[in-house]
Design an enzyme around this catalytic site. Structure first.
Site, mmCIF file in Angstrom:
data_model
loop_
_atom_site.group_PDB
_atom_site.id
_atom_site.type_symbol
_atom_site.label_atom_id
_atom_site.label_comp_id
_atom_site.label_asym_id
_atom_site.label_seq_id
_atom_site.Cartn_x
_atom_site.Cartn_y
_atom_site.Cartn_z
ATOM 1 N N LYS A 129 0.797 -6.440 2.227
ATOM 2 C CA LYS A 129 -0.404 -6.552 3.053
ATOM 3 C C LYS A 129 -0.055 -7.347 4.296
ATOM 4 O O LYS A 129 0.879 -8.148 4.282
ATOM 5 C CB LYS A 129 -1.507 -7.279 2.288
ATOM 6 C CG LYS A 129 -2.901 -6.931 2.755
ATOM 7 C CD LYS A 129 -3.423 -5.666 2.083
ATOM 8 C CE LYS A 129 -4.745 -5.237 2.633
ATOM 9 N NZ LYS A 129 -5.362 -4.197 1.797
ATOM 10 N N ASP A 169 -6.821 -1.331 7.335
ATOM 11 C CA ASP A 169 -7.735 -2.116 6.499
ATOM 12 C C ASP A 169 -8.860 -2.519 7.464
ATOM 13 O O ASP A 169 -9.057 -1.840 8.488
ATOM 14 C CB ASP A 169 -7.002 -3.324 5.881
ATOM 15 C CG ASP A 169 -7.775 -3.989 4.749
ATOM 16 O OD1 ASP A 169 -7.722 -3.498 3.613
ATOM 17 O OD2 ASP A 169 -8.459 -5.010 4.985
HETATM 18 O O1 2IT Z 1 -6.921 -2.121 0.279
HETATM 19 C C1 2IT Z 1 -6.342 -1.037 0.344
HETATM 20 O O2 2IT Z 1 -6.002 -0.407 -0.662
HETATM 21 C C2 2IT Z 1 -6.040 -0.480 1.677
HETATM 22 N N1 2IT Z 1 -6.392 -1.104 2.677
HETATM 23 C C3 2IT Z 1 -5.276 0.799 1.814
HETATM 24 C C4 2IT Z 1 -3.819 0.539 1.838
HETATM 25 C C5 2IT Z 1 -2.955 1.744 2.142
HETATM 26 O O3 2IT Z 1 -1.737 1.530 2.191
HETATM 27 O O4 2IT Z 1 -3.452 2.847 2.315
#
Ligand code: 2IT
Length: 449
Positions: A129, A169
């Site tokens: 993240k 996100d």
């Molecule tokens: O919280 C999540 O699962 C997302 N923001 C998506 C992450 C992604 O790599 O598609």
């Protein structure tokens, strides 16, 4: 709530001593550790191999300066982050969040959740993240472009289609992914699937924008099915008004439910006639405006706006918290139960406080954790990666079918793991155990890494 296994308690204590200020991260770890005691007891090798100490420590963290120039020529400086939390199951995978509230502790919490969520999808995805404390509110397209280019200039040496694949996100949607991708391509001299959520004409997958919300609706349908019920004719409360809330509103409406609330940092709107058709389209207009408020909806459609309030006091059958972590507190949870809500589907990451979670888990209602019910977003990202590496594109119908199958599988997996642990019907215990076992076993297979 059950009390933690001594090994879990000991690792949580050391983590708390080491990072006492990282509250949401500690909260996320605590929730998982409360669930997995039974597994740790059954498999002493996990303690012997120090799996818990390893699984709570990110494999790597990058923090970098992001200078950018606004339309008046002034220079601003933000901080960029990318946490590579766990790569046991695949390349680091998870979104980028641009929001003024973020810090390293938030990204560690999100990266930890993401690791277990990605494991539940059954796809080869590790967890990561990142993002920045940049606030996109009221910024022009040019300022956003400028910021994204600066952010990617520092991040690009550390990511790649087999290393770390960011996505969107909060505050990062198709426009931002476009700017980030363009800059990566230019710096790397390579067109490759380094980001997901790409435009449909340049490597994106059908349904990626809709996926998180659609998947949450599919998951809710499975939950209700266990009681011989469905979303049809249900009154539904939704928080948030961004991409995820939009997907939920679209699919719940298609499935016969009636969405009656949306919310923003300014308050919530109550539309008892139901948010459908052009009203759902208007959500996209609000998102594009960069104003970060829902009051505009109330003015546009002449409905009630409740400033500085959350939607959980409105009578509903099903609630979909789609905004952000800890948006639902103990009083909100009690209000929902009092007004007859019988299914809470987490779509944001960790939207309930520990106290709210306890209230909902002690009640007899259906209640799912975000790491299970919001997994379709990242699952669709996994499908986008698969399409990129095989240089083909699946149809909308193919992607939808795969996503629905993944969500039905996650639902089954949660219920099976919960029942085996003696907590029948507890989706939290089930999701945490199933996700943890997958990651822990892969880490064991890889030796001391
Ligand atoms: O919280 C999540 O699962 C997302 N923001 C998506 C992450 C992604 O790599 O598609």
């Amino acid at each position: 709530m059950n009390s933690p296994h001594p090994y879990c308690a000991q690792v949580l204590q050391s983590l708390t001593d080491k990072y006492p200020w990282e509250k949401p991260f500690l909260q996320a770890v605590n929730e998982v550790f409360l669930s997995i005691g039974v597994i740790v007891e059954k498999e002493p090798i996990f303690k012997h191999e120090r799996i818990l100490e390893r699984i709570v420590e990110p494999e790597r963290i990058f923090i970098f300066r992001v200078p950018w120039r606004d339309d008046d020529g002034n220079i601003h400086v933000n901080t960029g982050y990318r946490v590579g939390f766990n790569s046991a199951l695949g390349p680091y995978k998870g979104g980028l969040r641009f929001h003024s509230s973020v810090n390293l502790g938030i990204f560690k919490f999100l990266g930890f959740e993401q690791t277990l969520k990605n494991a539940l999808t059954g796809l080869p995805l590790g967890g990561g993240k990142g993002g920045s404390d940049f606030n996109p509110r009221n910024r022009s397209d040019r300022e956003i472009e400028n910021f994204c280019q600066s952010f990617m200039t520092s991040l690009y040496p550390h990511i790649g289609p087999n290393t770390d694949v960011p996505a969107g996100d909060i505050g990062v949607g198709a426009r931002e992914i476009g700017f980030l991708f363009g800059q990566y391509k230019r710096l790397k001299n390579a067109w490759e699937g380094v980001l997901t959520g790409k435009g449909i004409d340049w490597g994106g997958s059908y349904l990626r924008p809709e996926a998180t919300g659609f998947g949450a609706a599919y998951f809710a349908e499975e939950m209700l099915k266990t009681q011989g019920d469905s979303l049809d004719r249900k009154t539904v409360a939704v928080s948030g008004f961004g991409n995820v809330a939009w997907g939920v509103a679209t699919k719940v409406t298609q499935m016969g439910g009636k969405v009656v609330t949306l919310s923003g940092p300014d308050g919530f709107v109550h539309d008892p006639d139901g948010i459908d058709g052009e009203k759902i389209d208007y959500m996209l207009t609000m998102r594009r405006s960069n104003h970060d408020r829902v009051e505009d909806y109330a003015q546009q459609f002449n409905v009630d706006f409740h400033p500085a309030k959350k939607p959980w006091g409105v009578a509903c059958d099903v609630a979909f918290p789609c905004a952000c972590e800890n948006e639902m507190d103990e009083d909100d949870a009690r209000d929902l139960l009092k007004n007859g809500c019988r299914c809470v589907v987490e779509v944001a990451n960790m939207p309930a406080t520990q106290e709210a979670m306890d209230v909902l888990l002690e009640s007899a209602i259906l209640y799912s954790p975000g790491k299970a019910s919001n997994a379709a977003g990242v699952a669709c990202s996994g499908l986008e990666m698969a399409q990129n590496s095989s240089k083909i594109r699946w149809t909308r119908e193919e992607v939808d079918l795969r996503l629905r199958t993944i969500m039905v599988d996650i639902h089954e997996t949660c219920l099976r793991a919960a029942a085996q642990a003696g907590h029948t019907g507890n989706y939290f215990t089930g999701a945490n155990i199933a996700g943890f076992i997958k990651v822990a076993n892969a880490m064991m297979d890889h030796g001391n890494t």
